[in-house]
Structure formats: structure tokens, C-alpha cells
Design an enzyme around this catalytic site. Sequence first.
Site, mmCIF file in Angstrom:
data_model
loop_
_atom_site.group_PDB
_atom_site.id
_atom_site.type_symbol
_atom_site.label_atom_id
_atom_site.label_comp_id
_atom_site.label_asym_id
_atom_site.label_seq_id
_atom_site.Cartn_x
_atom_site.Cartn_y
_atom_site.Cartn_z
ATOM 1 N N GLU A 1 0.876 -1.174 0.000
ATOM 2 C CA GLU A 1 0.000 0.000 0.000
ATOM 3 C C GLU A 1 0.910 1.220 0.000
ATOM 4 O OE1 GLU A 1 -2.807 -0.245 3.276
ATOM 5 O OE2 GLU A 1 -2.855 1.923 3.412
ATOM 6 N N ASP B 1 -4.096 9.741 10.507
ATOM 7 C CA ASP B 1 -2.796 9.165 10.842
ATOM 8 C C ASP B 1 -2.220 9.679 12.146
ATOM 9 O OD1 ASP B 1 -2.115 7.334 8.663
ATOM 10 O OD2 ASP B 1 -2.353 9.109 7.409
#
Lengths: 257, 400
Positions: free
Chosen positions: A46, A57
Site C-alpha cells: 500500500e 494518521d
Amino acid sequence: MSRLKTLFKHKNSNILNIYITAGFPALNDTILIVQELEKAGADIVEIGMPFSDPLADGPTIQNSSQKAIENGITLSKIFEQVTEIRKIVQIPLILMGYFNQVLKFGVVQFFSKAREVGIDGLIIPDLPVDVYKNEYASLVDEIDLDLIFMITPQTSNERIRMIDKLSNGFLYLVSSHSTTGAQQVLQPSQIEHFKRVKTMNLANPTLIGFGISNHDTFTTACQYANGAIIGSAFINAIANASDLTATIHQFVLSITR
Amino acid sequence: MKKYKHMHYQINDKGYYGEFGGAYIPEMLHANIEELRTRYLSIIAQEDFQEEYKDLLSNYVGRPTPLSYARRLSAKYKSKIYLKREDLTHTGAHKINNTVGQILIAKRMGKTRIIAETGAGQHGVAAATVCALMGMKCIVYMGEVDIKRQSPNVTRMKMLGAEVRVVKSGSRTLKDATNEAIRDWINHPVDTYYIIGSVVGPHPYPDMVARFQSVISDEIQKQLKKTEGREFPDKIIACVGGGSNAAGAFYHFLDNKEVELIAVEGEGLGISSGKTAATIRTGEEGVFQGSKTLLMQDQDGQIVEPYSISAGLDYPGVGPFHAHLFKSGRGTYLVATDKEALAAAFELTKLEGIIPALESAHALAALKKIVLLPDDIVVVNLSGRGDKDLEIYSKNGNYE
């Protein structure tokens, strides 16, 4: 058949998906990292498109993204790198990034370009499945890319069914209430969440991500899903690596041993 | 012109203002946003909510705030200028109108932990204040840069019992504080309520905050009726960062085309310098912090770090409410530089004995930029007082 479908047809357990940040640690490391990950035994890579404001994140990927942007990574550079990677790598490749960059590039143009350079799937965390369906799906229907959506401990069974129906490739099973980040052990409440989803017998394979960091958490996750995604732990491992190739092989081996 | 006539300025049932708005959120926030979206209107409509909200606004916040006729300012600009005195609210800015409303929603949703982001510190103080009042835990995220330039507000928040978390990511200002608050919410989805301070973020926040701030224009209507015999001004001017005080000041005049809606963004050192927070003037359509709106971004879709002397305007996005008013032509969006805002602040102080917040000073600076007729009734929304900006005023003071 798409690369992701072919993969899951031949292997439906212990799938290892590694997240990397494009352009990190150095701008052109992306190509070498993906190549070595394939050699070391990763099943999917990914590739994160670094964004200035990555909402989902935690600190590790915030920092790697910031560093990559400072290194000069751009979408066009990422597409160039993927083009090179596709000449030498066979495993499925997924792009992960935030919707503003896709929108700025042009949604249709972005999907077409990603497909053209050999990307197999997309993860766009801030593009909710319903918004995608209502506003964008019809524009990109023709483009053969797997759209991968997330499900979380808070996602209801009904909504999981709906997301399962709209997804292709696999479902991204988020392990906890959290942003991305490495975690040493999985809690009982997380295991309950995995069990709930497993018993639903969904149409798509599932990969567990967020907080998967080592052999133990990977093995546990693989008991309840077709595999798992490791991001922050890998980024931490390569951040200061003096020998990138050796570090990558050691890391993958430490997970799959 | 037909299109214009049928234009709607309020949010539609899908959560959009025209093409702007929506809820672009990670799945991790879906349940929270959905809970809020399905409940906020019915909670606000409840009788006990309305009673408690109105009681707090009058007996705690100090509403209605005066609509002061600015005699000397009017003489100077040769027009009838009123100031809507949000600076006289408890805590010194309009921000408290919203936090009082949202804390009552949080209570009714059974939440126990409150988070907020802040730029100038006014929203952080307003959030910490209502948390103290309700005995709830409060965590405020604030950028390191803003902590330095608005230190009195940091002390106030701490004194009120809030935990102030220093944000060191990105530009270390309002946008980064907002990112961190959203990440906190992702990590604490069950017990936590996020009090957003402006008309930004995913639906239903922009609409909810606009509704709570609409008390400003509601009062202006009633006050003008008394003093001028009509319920609306010819022009209403407000500053825009995220845009909550402007949304509140414009709210009840949106469909009255006789009222010119004038918003003023922080131009910083000037648009051509690149050091600016003029989002509408320099931005392009994008998705940021949960909604589709106009954004300061580069060719690659990366968010550009904004700059304004005013921490409350130092934001690279703008509420979808404003993106739509601009795009539809209903609102006039102007800019004022740091220098122009400072001059306007000193001017108001000398002419009217009122020290405005730096944010509000941008609205005042627009008086030099528009055509004013002698019969015009002009309302400037004085969104906050200048106590927090004394250090900057003192440095830039023109006291020769």
C-alpha cells in the site's frame, strides 16, 4: 481478473500488506522498497501519498509524510515511480491518500492515471462510502480499480453489510478506536470486534489494520481475518536504516517467521 | 438572473450549501457524526433546551449585547455606523454563543469529556468557561505559535480548569490544532464531544454553529427596529477566518437582498506576498477537515500554510456557508492587511473608546474600502474585545 482477486483466490490466509510512504525516507527509495518487499514475501504493498494534513494518521505517518513532502514528492512523481515499479513487480499495489489531492488532480483523471500506471486499488480514508456512491461512483464505474473502504469497531452490522456490498478487493478492518500507529498487543475488546466481523461471513476478504506491528499481533489478526496491514511499525523500522534492503528483509522475516 | 432568484443560502437536507459542505470524514468518525446529525435539530427544538439556552444567554453571557451607534466614527465616514457589541459578552467574544449551545447538546447526548481547538484562544476560553460552568472535563488543542501570541488566553483556559495541549505539527496554528482535535475524537469516540469553534468541519457542524451564532442578527433586527424603525441595515460587515461571527451576523439577512453582506478576510502582508490568510480570494475548491469548501492549496493539493497577524483569521479554509455566499455572488468578500487592521483598531480606540480584537479590526478596516452613502445604515460586527491583543498593539502602537 484483478490482481487483488487473483491473490485472494490463491491465498486466503496470512496475507501480509505493508504500507509505505512514497518518497520516504529518501525521494527515490519508493522503487527499491516495493521491489524488496515483494522479494521478502509481502503479498500487497500500500503506497501512501503524503498529504500535509493526514487526519486519520498518528505521529509516525504524519512525520514520514512531512519528510516525504520536504523530499519533493508529488503525485506526478508517485505515478512515475509506480510506472517503474510495475515493470519489475507483480504483486497488487494500492494507493492510499486523502481526498483533496484526488479532487485537485481531478477524480476521473486520477482514477484513470492510477489504473494506467498499474495500481490495483485505492484507499481514501476521508471519502466516505456513501459520498463515493452518491457523487463519484458513476464517473469512475468504467475504470477497473478496486475501492477499499474501512470498517471500525463502531461500524454497525447493517453498515458493514452495505460497505461490503460496495467494496471490491478487500475490506479494511480498523482494529480499534484510533488513528494509525504501532501497538504491542491487541486488547480483548479488539478481538471481540474481529470475531463479530468474522461471523458475518462477508463477501469480501478482510485485512486488519491499525496497531498491527509485530509477529504476535500479525498472527492474532490472521486468526480472525485473511491477513493484516502493517504501516507505522515498518515506517519506524526503515526511518533510520543504514542498509535499507537488509532492514526490509529482516522486518518481513520478523513478522512471517 | 433567474438562477439568482431561486438561490438558497441555507443548508440543504443533504448537508450542502450549494456545492459546498457535506461530511468528508473517515469511517472512524461516522458513528459520532451520524449521532450528532440525527439529533442536533430535535435537541435544539426541545423546550427545556430552549429555556436553558436562553436563560444562559441572558443571565450568564450577558445578551442581548448592545448595538452602539458610533457617533464619531459615523461623522468621520459620513454614514450611520452601528457596532454590534459582541466584545461585551462574557469572555469577550461571540464564541461563547456557540459553546453555550453546544455544551447543552453534549450534556443531552450524555457525553462527559469535551475537546476543542482554538486559534486566538477565544473559542478555547469560551469552551473552558462552559465546561467549568457545567463541571465537565475540557481539553483544548492550541498551536505552539498561537500559544505564544495569545498568552493571556492560555492562562485563562488553565485557570478555568482546562488542559491546554500544545500542538507542534504543521504550521502550529489553528488548522493543526483542529487536526489534533479531530484525531483526539477518533481516539475517544464514545465519551467525547467535540465543540468546533467555527462554521467549519463536517455537516452538521457548520449549520449548528451558524444557528447558535444567529442570535447576533436576530438581535440586530430587533435593535434596528427600535432605533431606525426598520429591521435591517443597508450593509453589514464582519471579519472571516472560519466565518462564525459573519455567519451569525448575516444569518437573518440572507434572503433580504436589500442588505449587502460584506465579509473581510485577513490579507496578512498582502496577497502578492504569499503571506496571507485570504482563503476566498486565493483559494480553490477542495476538501479539508470534513467539508468541501474553498481552500488555500498548491498545485498538488497540499494545504498552504496561511499567515495573518490575527490568530483567529489564520486559517487556510473557510466555512462552506461562505464559499457558497461568495460563489453565488450574494456576499462581497474583501481583504484587509495586517497594517490596515492595526490602523483600524487604533482608530476605533481613539474615536469610540473601544479596543477591538485584531480579528474585528479587519471588519472595521473595510470602512475605507466600500462606498458609504450618508443615509446608509451600516452595522459592523465587533466580534471581540482586544485585551488578548495588547502585546501586539503595544508593539505596533503609533503613539508619537
